[in-house]
Design a protein around this motif. Structure first.
Motif, PDB file in Angstrom:
ATOM      1  N   ASP A  91       0.831  -1.222   0.000  1.00  0.00           N
ATOM      2  CA  ASP A  91       0.000   0.000   0.000  1.00  0.00           C
ATOM      3  C   ASP A  91       0.865   1.272   0.000  1.00  0.00           C
ATOM      4  O   ASP A  91       0.437   2.316   0.493  1.00  0.00           O
ATOM      5  N   SER A 142      -0.697   9.461  -9.775  1.00  0.00           N
ATOM      6  CA  SER A 142      -1.448   8.270 -10.189  1.00  0.00           C
ATOM      7  C   SER A 142      -0.973   7.089  -9.352  1.00  0.00           C
ATOM      8  O   SER A 142       0.073   7.168  -8.686  1.00  0.00           O
ATOM      9  N   GLY A 143      -1.715   5.981  -9.388  1.00  0.00           N
ATOM     10  CA  GLY A 143      -1.327   4.790  -8.634  1.00  0.00           C
ATOM     11  C   GLY A 143       0.074   4.322  -8.997  1.00  0.00           C
ATOM     12  O   GLY A 143       0.893   4.004  -8.138  1.00  0.00           O
ATOM     13  N   LYS A 146       2.722   6.632  -7.569  1.00  0.00           N
ATOM     14  CA  LYS A 146       2.925   6.354  -6.134  1.00  0.00           C
ATOM     15  C   LYS A 146       3.802   5.126  -5.956  1.00  0.00           C
ATOM     16  O   LYS A 146       4.718   5.094  -5.142  1.00  0.00           O
ATOM     17  N   GLN A 147       3.512   4.114  -6.763  1.00  0.00           N
ATOM     18  CA  GLN A 147       4.253   2.874  -6.676  1.00  0.00           C
ATOM     19  C   GLN A 147       5.736   3.109  -7.011  1.00  0.00           C
ATOM     20  O   GLN A 147       6.625   2.610  -6.324  1.00  0.00           O
ATOM     21  N   ASN A 170      -0.015  -1.899  -9.925  1.00  0.00           N
ATOM     22  CA  ASN A 170      -0.776  -0.794 -10.502  1.00  0.00           C
ATOM     23  C   ASN A 170      -0.187  -0.252 -11.786  1.00  0.00           C
ATOM     24  O   ASN A 170      -0.532   0.835 -12.213  1.00  0.00           O
TER      25      ASN A 170
END
Ligand SMILES: Nc1ncnc2c1ncn2[C@@H]1O[C@H](COP(=O)(O)OP(=O)(O)OP(=O)(O)O)[C@@H](O)[C@H]1O
Ligand SMILES: [Mg+2]
Length: 219
Positions: A91, A142-143, A146-147, A170
């Motif tokens: 997460d 965006s996801g 973040k990743q 993601n």
């Protein structure tokens, strides 16, 4: 042996105790890339947490890089997490109030000169195609961005052991390939990788697969 688990067991106490890991034993050589597969709730993240020194075993033993983790004092455990381990969380766990660049620098902030970590952070973020987002806040990413920020943070201190919990979950195909190439490069340079994935394309990359089901390692 770089990582050695013997009968590693984790039970979460509660009204109904949960047996998240049941007498798991395996070992890993330095420089291997192990993929960990298994259904949701089977204990994959729990296993990474134990190896990352974030969670104590209920019983059994775990030795990483010559250290018996159950016997480390708090300071030594902290230093183990900060120097040996790079952890890409499922997460992300980015700090909302800090920029991308700051998020990547933060864990090493107290331990290395700021100029040094800033240069390293920028280089890694560029490598991960995040060079144009250095000053962005996590809420505006965006996801996949973040990743990639989380991945840069895990790489900054050049850990010996990289724990990756669904690091490409993601990402589109191009970004996934990019991340896998970065991980391959690190692995070639001797970094040991433990990677949790549901993605069979990702799983092709490793040297070995471990399957876990209901807290047990499948033989
Ligand atoms: N802190 C906790 N307290 C109580 N139970 C927990 C805790 N963390 C995990 N569990 C339970 O332990 C089991 C294993 O969880 P874990 O997060 O390791 O699964 P996972 O394989 O990573 O699943 P997913 O693929 O969905 O991420 C689950 O039943 C989960 O509900
Ligand atoms: Mg998980």
């Amino acid at each position: 042996m770089f990582i050695q688990l013997e009968d590693a067991t984790v039970t979460f106490k509660g009204v109904e105790p949960i047996h998240a890991l049941k007498a798991v034993s395996f070992s890993v050589n330095e420089g291997e890339w192990i993929n960990i597969l298994g259904p949701s709730g089977s204990g994959k993240t729990t296993l990474l947490n134990v190896i990352g020194g974030m969670l104590q075993l209920s019983s059994g033993s775990i030795v990483v890089d010559g250290k018996n983790l159950s016997q480390l004092k708090n300071d030594d455990l902290q230093s183990y997490r900060r120097t040996i381990i790079g952890y890409i969380f499922q997460d992300y766990r980015l700090f909302d109030q800090y920029t991308v660049l700051e998020n990547v620098m933060l864990p090493q902030w107290p331990y290395q000169p700021r100029k040094v970590i800033e240069e390293k952070a920028k280089t890694i973020l560029q490598q991960l195609q995040m060079g144009h987002r250095l000053q962005a806040l996590p809420a505006d990413l965006s996801g996949g961005e973040k990743q990639r920020t989380a991945i840069a943070r895990a790489m900054l201190h050049e850990p010996k052991l990289l724990l990756c919990d669904e690091p490409t979950g993601n990402l589109d195909e191009e970004n996934r390939e990019n991340i896998l190439n970065v991980l391959s490069e690190l692995n070639k340079n001797g970094v040991t990788i433990l990677l949790v994935t549901h993605d069979t394309e990702v799983a092709k990359r490793g040297t070995k697969q471990l399957f876990i089901r209901d807290g047990k390692l499948q033989k």
